[in-house]
Design a protein around this motif. Structure first.
Motif, mmCIF file in Angstrom:
data_model
loop_
_atom_site.group_PDB
_atom_site.id
_atom_site.type_symbol
_atom_site.label_atom_id
_atom_site.label_comp_id
_atom_site.label_asym_id
_atom_site.label_seq_id
_atom_site.Cartn_x
_atom_site.Cartn_y
_atom_site.Cartn_z
ATOM 1 N N PHE A 112 -22.646 15.461 10.281
ATOM 2 C CA PHE A 112 -21.270 15.642 9.808
ATOM 3 C C PHE A 112 -21.107 16.991 9.124
ATOM 4 O O PHE A 112 -21.917 17.372 8.290
ATOM 5 N N ALA A 117 -14.354 14.793 8.884
ATOM 6 C CA ALA A 117 -15.136 14.188 9.966
ATOM 7 C C ALA A 117 -15.724 12.853 9.525
ATOM 8 O O ALA A 117 -15.716 11.882 10.295
ATOM 9 N N LEU A 118 -16.223 12.787 8.310
ATOM 10 C CA LEU A 118 -16.743 11.514 7.788
ATOM 11 C C LEU A 118 -15.641 10.462 7.725
ATOM 12 O O LEU A 118 -15.804 9.355 8.237
ATOM 13 N N THR A 121 -14.452 9.154 11.053
ATOM 14 C CA THR A 121 -15.441 8.375 11.798
ATOM 15 C C THR A 121 -15.521 6.940 11.303
ATOM 16 O O THR A 121 -15.603 6.015 12.096
ATOM 17 N N TYR A 125 -17.132 5.402 4.599
ATOM 18 C CA TYR A 125 -17.690 6.592 3.953
ATOM 19 C C TYR A 125 -16.876 6.994 2.718
ATOM 20 O O TYR A 125 -17.421 7.522 1.755
ATOM 21 N N THR A 138 -24.865 19.325 2.982
ATOM 22 C CA THR A 138 -25.384 19.292 4.348
ATOM 23 C C THR A 138 -26.082 20.599 4.693
ATOM 24 O O THR A 138 -25.808 21.641 4.101
#
Length: 187
Positions: A112, A117-118, A121, A125, A138
């Motif tokens: 990710f 994006a988290l 999805t 999250y 990240t």
């Protein structure tokens, strides 16, 4: 983590550069051990979560893995340190929420690249405090000249940099002038 970096000595023998390889490894080892000493001075041990879902299964490093050891050496409390083994643990989202919803930091949420994006999805999250507090880090956004993820290319050979990154994340007051090499805040 240092044992993986020590492979440089093997390659030094193969390329008839033993002294150079030994020197490089000794520098990496020295930097790692010095960083670990610095981390030991932290007054608090923040909690750390890692991994993410893949097809309804949350994969994260087990407690005996080199990734878990790096978090321990950064003087942080990896919430899955008591899982045995060196591979990945496969858990349900419910189990991870139960254990790590209040984690201070979330390190390496798989591939990710952003909070959006988290959230797009899986809504689960967004329930983690690390998501709410923007405390997710990240390495996937740190790429080389050809677009490869530098962590995959160099991380195992530079555990000193990985450790310093984790210390900077968990204890920023200890490495004030250090700029993280691999791990950056999630965008």
């Amino acid at each position: 983590a240092l044992a993986k970096a020590e492979w440089i000595k093997f390659f030094g023998v193969l390329f008839n550069k033993e002294k150079e390889a030994d020197s490089i490894f000794n520098t990496i080892e020295s930097e790692y051990l010095e960083a670990k000493k610095i981390a030991a001075n932290a007054k608090k041990q923040p909690t750390v979560l890692s991994g993410a879902l893949h097809k309804d299964v949350w994969y994260l490093p087990k407690g005996d893995s080199w990734a878990a050891q790096l978090v321990a050496d950064a003087n942080a409390n990896y919430l899955y340190k008591n899982t045995s083994g060196t591979g990945s643990a496969a858990l349900s989202i419910e189990s991870v929420l139960n254990t790590a919803q209040k984690a201070d930091f979330w390190i390496a949420p798989n591939a990710f690249e952003s909070y959006d994006a988290l959230a797009n999805t899986n809504d689960a999250y967004t329930r983690f405090d690390a998501f709410k507090n923007k405390s997710i880090y990240t390495f996937v956004n740190t790429t080389g000249a050809t677009g490869g993820v530098l962590y995959y290319e160099l991380g195992t050979t530079r555990p000193d940099l990985v450790l310093k990154d984790l210390i900077k994340i968990c204890h920023p007051e200890l490495l004030k002038d250090y700029e993280p090499y691999f791990f950056k805040p999630l965008e």
